[in-house]
Design a protein around this motif. Structure first.
Motif, PDB file in Angstrom:
ATOM      1  N   UNK A  76       0.811  -1.310   0.144  1.00  0.00           N
ATOM      2  CA  UNK A  76       0.089   0.075   0.227  1.00  0.00           C
ATOM      3  C   UNK A  76       0.904   1.200  -0.043  1.00  0.00           C
ATOM      4  N   UNK A  77       2.003   1.216   0.686  1.00  0.00           N
ATOM      5  CA  UNK A  77       2.758   2.564   0.842  1.00  0.00           C
ATOM      6  C   UNK A  77       4.446   1.971   0.937  1.00  0.00           C
ATOM      7  N   UNK A  78       4.983   3.307   0.079  1.00  0.00           N
ATOM      8  CA  UNK A  78       6.204   3.363   0.124  1.00  0.00           C
ATOM      9  C   UNK A  78       6.889   4.433   0.811  1.00  0.00           C
ATOM     10  N   UNK A 103       3.906   5.237  -9.578  1.00  0.00           N
ATOM     11  CA  UNK A 103       3.004   4.370  -9.418  1.00  0.00           C
ATOM     12  C   UNK A 103       1.585   4.759  -8.633  1.00  0.00           C
ATOM     13  N   UNK A 104       0.699   3.881  -8.658  1.00  0.00           N
ATOM     14  CA  UNK A 104      -0.485   4.426  -7.707  1.00  0.00           C
ATOM     15  C   UNK A 104      -0.061   3.872  -6.172  1.00  0.00           C
ATOM     16  N   UNK A 105       0.703   4.312  -5.525  1.00  0.00           N
ATOM     17  CA  UNK A 105       1.037   3.756  -4.130  1.00  0.00           C
ATOM     18  C   UNK A 105       0.848   5.119  -3.270  1.00  0.00           C
ATOM     19  N   UNK A 106       0.360   4.951  -2.203  1.00  0.00           N
ATOM     20  CA  UNK A 106       0.560   5.856  -0.906  1.00  0.00           C
ATOM     21  C   UNK A 106       2.130   6.051  -0.710  1.00  0.00           C
ATOM     22  N   UNK A 107       2.396   7.271  -0.214  1.00  0.00           N
ATOM     23  CA  UNK A 107       3.870   7.545   0.020  1.00  0.00           C
ATOM     24  C   UNK A 107       3.983   8.194   1.392  1.00  0.00           C
ATOM     25  N   UNK A 108       5.088   7.971   2.196  1.00  0.00           N
ATOM     26  CA  UNK A 108       4.966   8.427   3.438  1.00  0.00           C
ATOM     27  C   UNK A 108       6.423   8.744   4.042  1.00  0.00           C
ATOM     28  N   UNK A 109       6.792   9.289   4.948  1.00  0.00           N
ATOM     29  CA  UNK A 109       8.085   9.354   5.790  1.00  0.00           C
ATOM     30  C   UNK A 109       8.127   8.361   6.781  1.00  0.00           C
ATOM     31  N   UNK A 110       8.976   7.438   6.956  1.00  0.00           N
ATOM     32  CA  UNK A 110       9.334   6.712   8.014  1.00  0.00           C
ATOM     33  C   UNK A 110      10.580   6.861   9.093  1.00  0.00           C
ATOM     34  N   UNK A 129      -1.134  17.375  -1.126  1.00  0.00           N
ATOM     35  CA  UNK A 129      -1.766  18.297  -2.208  1.00  0.00           C
ATOM     36  C   UNK A 129      -1.098  17.678  -3.844  1.00  0.00           C
ATOM     37  N   UNK A 130      -0.057  17.445  -3.652  1.00  0.00           N
ATOM     38  CA  UNK A 130       0.795  17.004  -5.064  1.00  0.00           C
ATOM     39  C   UNK A 130       0.390  15.824  -5.145  1.00  0.00           C
ATOM     40  N   UNK A 131       0.157  14.787  -4.141  1.00  0.00           N
ATOM     41  CA  UNK A 131      -0.087  13.571  -4.573  1.00  0.00           C
ATOM     42  C   UNK A 131      -1.441  13.280  -4.367  1.00  0.00           C
ATOM     43  N   UNK A 132      -2.406  14.122  -4.450  1.00  0.00           N
ATOM     44  CA  UNK A 132      -3.845  13.852  -4.501  1.00  0.00           C
ATOM     45  C   UNK A 132      -4.417  13.214  -3.217  1.00  0.00           C
ATOM     46  N   UNK A 133      -3.741  13.467  -1.782  1.00  0.00           N
ATOM     47  CA  UNK A 133      -4.235  12.583  -0.825  1.00  0.00           C
ATOM     48  C   UNK A 133      -3.469  11.394  -0.538  1.00  0.00           C
ATOM     49  N   UNK A 134      -2.443  11.023  -1.274  1.00  0.00           N
ATOM     50  CA  UNK A 134      -1.651   9.943  -0.985  1.00  0.00           C
ATOM     51  C   UNK A 134      -0.577   9.909   0.025  1.00  0.00           C
ATOM     52  N   UNK A 135      -0.195  11.036   0.549  1.00  0.00           N
ATOM     53  CA  UNK A 135       1.174  11.156   1.529  1.00  0.00           C
ATOM     54  C   UNK A 135       0.552  10.910   2.896  1.00  0.00           C
ATOM     55  N   UNK A 136       1.487  10.435   3.841  1.00  0.00           N
ATOM     56  CA  UNK A 136       1.331  10.092   5.125  1.00  0.00           C
ATOM     57  C   UNK A 136       2.399  10.774   5.919  1.00  0.00           C
ATOM     58  N   UNK A 191      -8.714  18.979   3.371  1.00  0.00           N
ATOM     59  CA  UNK A 191      -7.671  17.817   3.490  1.00  0.00           C
ATOM     60  C   UNK A 191      -7.277  17.494   5.035  1.00  0.00           C
ATOM     61  N   UNK A 192      -7.037  16.101   4.868  1.00  0.00           N
ATOM     62  CA  UNK A 192      -6.647  15.460   6.176  1.00  0.00           C
ATOM     63  C   UNK A 192      -5.304  14.709   5.578  1.00  0.00           C
ATOM     64  N   UNK A 193      -4.333  15.092   6.047  1.00  0.00           N
ATOM     65  CA  UNK A 193      -3.035  14.239   5.986  1.00  0.00           C
ATOM     66  C   UNK A 193      -2.852  13.411   7.191  1.00  0.00           C
ATOM     67  N   UNK A 194      -2.834  11.934   6.923  1.00  0.00           N
ATOM     68  CA  UNK A 194      -2.765  11.029   8.002  1.00  0.00           C
ATOM     69  C   UNK A 194      -1.410  11.378   8.748  1.00  0.00           C
ATOM     70  N   UNK A 195      -1.300  11.252  10.065  1.00  0.00           N
ATOM     71  CA  UNK A 195      -0.132  11.440  10.734  1.00  0.00           C
ATOM     72  C   UNK A 195       0.249   9.910  11.497  1.00  0.00           C
TER      73      UNK A 195
END
Length: 276
Positions: free
Chosen positions: A41-43, A66-73, A94-101, A147-151
Protein backbone atom coordinates in the motif's frame (compact mmCIF):
# COMPACT_ATOMS: atom_id res chain seq x y z
CA UNK A 1 -5.68 0.89 -3.80
CA UNK A 2 -6.64 -0.74 -0.53
CA UNK A 3 -8.52 1.20 2.12
CA UNK A 4 -6.76 0.69 5.45
CA UNK A 5 -9.99 0.29 7.38
CA UNK A 6 -12.89 -2.10 6.98
CA UNK A 7 -16.40 -0.67 6.92
CA UNK A 8 -17.18 -2.49 10.16
CA UNK A 9 -14.47 -0.52 11.94
CA UNK A 10 -12.11 -3.52 12.05
CA UNK A 11 -8.63 -2.65 10.83
CA UNK A 12 -7.62 -4.25 7.57
CA UNK A 13 -4.10 -5.46 6.90
CA UNK A 14 -1.84 -3.26 4.87
CA UNK A 15 1.86 -3.37 4.14
CA UNK A 16 4.50 -0.72 3.58
CA UNK A 17 8.06 -0.81 2.29
CA UNK A 18 10.97 1.40 3.32
CA UNK A 19 12.72 1.97 -0.02
CA UNK A 20 15.50 4.57 0.07
CA UNK A 21 17.57 5.20 -3.04
CA UNK A 22 20.55 2.87 -2.65
CA UNK A 23 21.11 2.17 -6.36
CA UNK A 24 21.07 4.14 -9.61
CA UNK A 25 17.80 5.94 -10.31
CA UNK A 26 16.49 3.64 -13.09
CA UNK A 27 16.89 0.62 -10.77
CA UNK A 28 15.14 2.44 -7.92
CA UNK A 29 12.28 3.52 -10.20
CA UNK A 30 11.76 -0.07 -11.31
CA UNK A 31 11.78 -1.20 -7.68
CA UNK A 32 9.05 1.33 -6.86
CA UNK A 33 6.88 -0.01 -9.69
CA UNK A 34 7.42 -3.62 -8.59
CA UNK A 35 6.48 -2.76 -5.00
CA UNK A 36 3.21 -1.30 -6.26
CA UNK A 37 2.57 -4.30 -8.51
CA UNK A 38 3.00 -6.67 -5.57
CA UNK A 39 0.12 -5.07 -3.68
CA UNK A 40 1.98 -3.04 -1.07
CA UNK A 41 0.00 0.00 0.00
CA UNK A 42 2.74 2.44 0.91
CA UNK A 43 6.27 3.37 -0.08
CA UNK A 44 8.19 4.94 2.79
CA UNK A 45 11.35 7.01 3.07
CA UNK A 46 13.68 7.35 6.08
CA UNK A 47 14.89 10.75 7.25
CA UNK A 48 18.67 10.43 7.19
CA UNK A 49 20.42 13.56 5.86
CA UNK A 50 23.29 13.55 3.38
CA UNK A 51 23.34 9.97 2.08
CA UNK A 52 20.35 10.25 -0.25
CA UNK A 53 17.97 12.89 -1.65
CA UNK A 54 15.63 14.49 0.88
CA UNK A 55 12.43 12.54 1.66
CA UNK A 56 9.95 15.10 0.30
CA UNK A 57 11.21 15.32 -3.31
CA UNK A 58 11.95 11.59 -3.37
CA UNK A 59 8.41 10.70 -2.30
CA UNK A 60 6.92 13.12 -4.81
CA UNK A 61 8.92 11.36 -7.52
CA UNK A 62 7.78 7.93 -6.26
CA UNK A 63 4.12 8.97 -6.24
CA UNK A 64 4.43 9.85 -9.91
CA UNK A 65 5.73 6.39 -10.78
CA UNK A 66 2.95 4.18 -9.38
CA UNK A 67 -0.44 4.21 -7.70
CA UNK A 68 1.01 4.01 -4.20
CA UNK A 69 0.60 5.89 -0.99
CA UNK A 70 3.87 7.47 0.11
CA UNK A 71 5.12 8.55 3.50
CA UNK A 72 8.02 9.43 5.76
CA UNK A 73 9.26 6.71 8.11
CA UNK A 74 9.82 8.92 9.98
CA UNK A 75 10.69 12.61 10.02
CA UNK A 76 12.88 13.48 13.02
CA UNK A 77 11.27 16.51 14.63
CA UNK A 78 14.48 18.36 15.61
CA UNK A 79 15.87 18.41 12.07
CA UNK A 80 13.41 21.08 10.83
CA UNK A 81 11.28 23.86 12.26
CA UNK A 82 7.73 22.56 12.89
CA UNK A 83 6.04 24.88 10.42
CA UNK A 84 8.50 23.89 7.67
CA UNK A 85 7.76 20.19 8.20
CA UNK A 86 4.02 20.88 8.23
CA UNK A 87 4.23 22.92 5.02
CA UNK A 88 6.16 20.16 3.27
CA UNK A 89 3.68 17.52 4.46
CA UNK A 90 0.66 19.52 3.34
CA UNK A 91 2.32 20.23 -0.01
CA UNK A 92 2.93 16.51 -0.52
CA UNK A 93 -0.71 15.78 0.29
CA UNK A 94 -1.78 18.25 -2.37
CA UNK A 95 0.75 17.11 -4.99
CA UNK A 96 -0.06 13.41 -4.49
CA UNK A 97 -3.82 14.06 -4.39
CA UNK A 98 -4.16 12.73 -0.87
CA UNK A 99 -1.68 9.85 -1.03
CA UNK A 100 0.87 11.19 1.45
CA UNK A 101 1.22 10.13 5.11
CA UNK A 102 3.31 12.14 7.55
CA UNK A 103 5.39 9.88 9.77
CA UNK A 104 7.07 11.80 12.58
CA UNK A 105 8.93 11.11 15.81
CA UNK A 106 11.46 12.68 18.14
CA UNK A 107 14.48 11.09 16.42
CA UNK A 108 16.35 7.81 16.45
CA UNK A 109 18.99 6.99 19.09
CA UNK A 110 22.16 8.99 18.53
CA UNK A 111 20.46 11.89 16.78
CA UNK A 112 22.10 14.31 19.22
CA UNK A 113 25.49 13.77 17.57
CA UNK A 114 23.96 14.23 14.14
CA UNK A 115 22.36 17.51 15.19
CA UNK A 116 25.69 18.79 16.48
CA UNK A 117 27.42 17.83 13.23
CA UNK A 118 24.77 19.77 11.29
CA UNK A 119 25.15 22.80 13.55
CA UNK A 120 21.57 22.50 14.80
CA UNK A 121 20.30 22.93 18.37
CA UNK A 122 20.01 19.80 20.49
CA UNK A 123 16.62 20.06 22.20
CA UNK A 124 15.70 17.98 25.23
CA UNK A 125 13.34 15.03 24.65
CA UNK A 126 10.37 16.98 26.00
CA UNK A 127 11.14 19.82 23.59
CA UNK A 128 11.33 17.40 20.67
CA UNK A 129 7.93 16.03 21.58
CA UNK A 130 6.58 19.58 21.74
CA UNK A 131 7.95 20.07 18.22
CA UNK A 132 5.91 17.07 17.07
CA UNK A 133 2.78 18.62 18.58
CA UNK A 134 3.51 21.96 16.91
CA UNK A 135 4.09 20.24 13.57
CA UNK A 136 0.77 18.40 13.65
CA UNK A 137 -1.10 21.53 14.78
CA UNK A 138 0.42 23.54 11.92
CA UNK A 139 -0.38 20.74 9.47
CA UNK A 140 -4.04 20.74 10.51
CA UNK A 141 -4.17 24.52 9.99
CA UNK A 142 -2.65 24.19 6.53
CA UNK A 143 -4.89 21.26 5.59
CA UNK A 144 -8.02 23.16 6.58
CA UNK A 145 -11.42 21.50 6.26
CA UNK A 146 -10.80 20.04 2.79
CA UNK A 147 -7.67 17.95 3.40
CA UNK A 148 -6.66 15.47 6.09
CA UNK A 149 -3.04 14.38 5.93
CA UNK A 150 -2.76 11.13 7.93
CA UNK A 151 -0.19 11.29 10.72
CA UNK A 152 1.90 8.34 11.89
CA UNK A 153 3.73 8.77 15.18
CA UNK A 154 6.65 6.66 16.39
CA UNK A 155 6.29 6.43 20.17
CA UNK A 156 7.74 4.78 23.24
CA UNK A 157 7.24 6.59 26.55
CA UNK A 158 3.96 7.63 28.20
CA UNK A 159 4.11 11.26 27.09
CA UNK A 160 4.63 10.31 23.44
CA UNK A 161 1.84 7.75 23.70
CA UNK A 162 -0.51 10.35 25.18
CA UNK A 163 0.20 12.76 22.32
CA UNK A 164 -0.25 10.00 19.74
CA UNK A 165 -3.57 9.02 21.30
CA UNK A 166 -4.64 12.63 20.76
CA UNK A 167 -3.34 13.46 17.27
CA UNK A 168 -2.13 10.37 15.35
CA UNK A 169 -3.98 8.23 12.82
CA UNK A 170 -1.37 5.46 12.97
CA UNK A 171 1.00 4.56 15.79
CA UNK A 172 4.20 2.54 15.57
CA UNK A 173 6.04 1.57 18.74
CA UNK A 174 9.79 2.16 18.96
CA UNK A 175 11.04 -1.18 20.23
CA UNK A 176 14.42 -1.76 21.86
CA UNK A 177 16.67 -4.80 21.27
CA UNK A 178 15.61 -6.19 24.63
CA UNK A 179 11.85 -6.14 24.00
CA UNK A 180 10.38 -9.62 23.75
CA UNK A 181 6.83 -10.55 22.76
CA UNK A 182 5.52 -10.11 26.31
CA UNK A 183 7.05 -6.65 26.73
CA UNK A 184 5.84 -5.49 23.32
CA UNK A 185 2.35 -6.78 24.09
CA UNK A 186 2.36 -4.93 27.41
CA UNK A 187 3.56 -1.73 25.73
CA UNK A 188 0.78 -1.84 23.16
CA UNK A 189 -1.94 -2.79 25.63
CA UNK A 190 -0.97 0.13 27.85
CA UNK A 191 -1.76 2.45 24.95
CA UNK A 192 -5.31 3.77 25.32
CA UNK A 193 -6.45 5.98 22.45
CA UNK A 194 -9.92 7.49 22.68
CA UNK A 195 -10.58 6.97 18.97
CA UNK A 196 -9.82 4.54 16.16
CA UNK A 197 -6.03 4.34 15.70
CA UNK A 198 -4.19 1.98 13.37
CA UNK A 199 -1.36 0.04 15.05
CA UNK A 200 1.76 -0.50 13.00
CA UNK A 201 4.87 -2.59 13.38
CA UNK A 202 8.33 -1.98 11.96
CA UNK A 203 9.79 -5.41 11.11
CA UNK A 204 13.51 -5.08 10.46
CA UNK A 205 14.57 -8.74 10.22
CA UNK A 206 13.29 -11.57 8.02
CA UNK A 207 14.85 -14.95 8.71
CA UNK A 208 18.59 -14.32 9.03
CA UNK A 209 18.67 -11.03 7.10
CA UNK A 210 18.54 -7.52 8.54
CA UNK A 211 17.01 -4.73 6.45
CA UNK A 212 19.46 -1.86 5.81
CA UNK A 213 18.60 1.37 7.61
CA UNK A 214 15.85 -0.30 9.68
CA UNK A 215 17.94 -1.77 12.53
CA UNK A 216 21.43 -1.30 14.04
CA UNK A 217 24.16 -3.02 12.00
CA UNK A 218 25.05 -5.30 14.93
CA UNK A 219 21.52 -6.76 15.11
CA UNK A 220 21.70 -10.53 15.66
CA UNK A 221 18.73 -12.44 14.16
CA UNK A 222 19.49 -15.53 16.25
CA UNK A 223 19.23 -13.51 19.47
CA UNK A 224 15.94 -11.99 18.34
CA UNK A 225 14.50 -15.44 17.64
CA UNK A 226 15.73 -16.79 20.96
CA UNK A 227 14.03 -14.03 22.92
CA UNK A 228 10.80 -14.16 20.84
CA UNK A 229 11.20 -10.61 19.59
CA UNK A 230 8.53 -9.16 17.32
CA UNK A 231 11.20 -7.33 15.31
CA UNK A 232 11.68 -10.53 13.30
CA UNK A 233 9.48 -12.67 11.05
CA UNK A 234 10.10 -16.17 9.67
CA UNK A 235 11.77 -16.48 6.28
CA UNK A 236 9.02 -18.79 4.99
CA UNK A 237 6.12 -16.69 3.61
CA UNK A 238 3.43 -19.09 4.87
CA UNK A 239 4.88 -19.02 8.39
CA UNK A 240 5.27 -15.25 8.19
CA UNK A 241 1.60 -14.85 7.20
CA UNK A 242 0.49 -17.02 10.12
CA UNK A 243 2.62 -14.99 12.54
CA UNK A 244 1.25 -11.71 11.20
CA UNK A 245 -2.29 -12.95 11.70
CA UNK A 246 -1.39 -13.99 15.25
CA UNK A 247 -0.07 -10.49 15.97
CA UNK A 248 -3.33 -8.92 14.85
CA UNK A 249 -5.40 -11.32 16.94
CA UNK A 250 -3.28 -11.10 20.09
CA UNK A 251 -1.98 -7.51 19.99
CA UNK A 252 -3.83 -5.56 17.31
CA UNK A 253 -1.08 -4.82 14.75
CA UNK A 254 -2.49 -4.49 11.23
CA UNK A 255 0.02 -2.32 9.34
CA UNK A 256 3.41 -3.99 8.80
CA UNK A 257 6.45 -2.21 7.40
CA UNK A 258 9.34 -4.13 5.81
CA UNK A 259 12.63 -3.27 4.14
CA UNK A 260 12.74 -3.05 0.36
CA UNK A 261 15.11 -6.03 0.10
CA UNK A 262 12.29 -8.25 1.41
CA UNK A 263 9.51 -6.95 -0.84
CA UNK A 264 9.75 -9.82 -3.32
CA UNK A 265 10.20 -12.49 -0.63
CA UNK A 266 7.08 -11.33 1.23
CA UNK A 267 4.93 -10.68 -1.84
CA UNK A 268 2.96 -13.93 -1.22
CA UNK A 269 2.16 -12.67 2.30
CA UNK A 270 0.83 -9.42 0.89
CA UNK A 271 -1.18 -11.25 -1.78
CA UNK A 272 -2.77 -13.42 0.92
CA UNK A 273 -3.50 -10.80 3.58
CA UNK A 274 -3.65 -7.26 2.12
CA UNK A 275 -7.04 -5.67 2.67
CA UNK A 276 -8.41 -8.57 4.78
Amino acid sequence: MNDARASSGTQRFRFGVVAPITTDLPTWRERVRRIADRGYSTLLMPDVPRWQPAPGPTLAAAAGLADLRVGTWVYASPLRPPWHTAWEAHSLSVLTEGRFELGIGTGRPGIEDELRELGLPVPRPAERLAQVRETVAALRDLDGPEVHTPVTMAVRGPRAQALAAEVADTVTFALTPGDDRAETTRLVRDFHPVRDVELSQHVAVIGDRVAPFMAPPDTDPAELRAMDSLAILPDDPAAAAEEIQRRREEIGFTYFVFGADFAEKLAPVVARLAGK
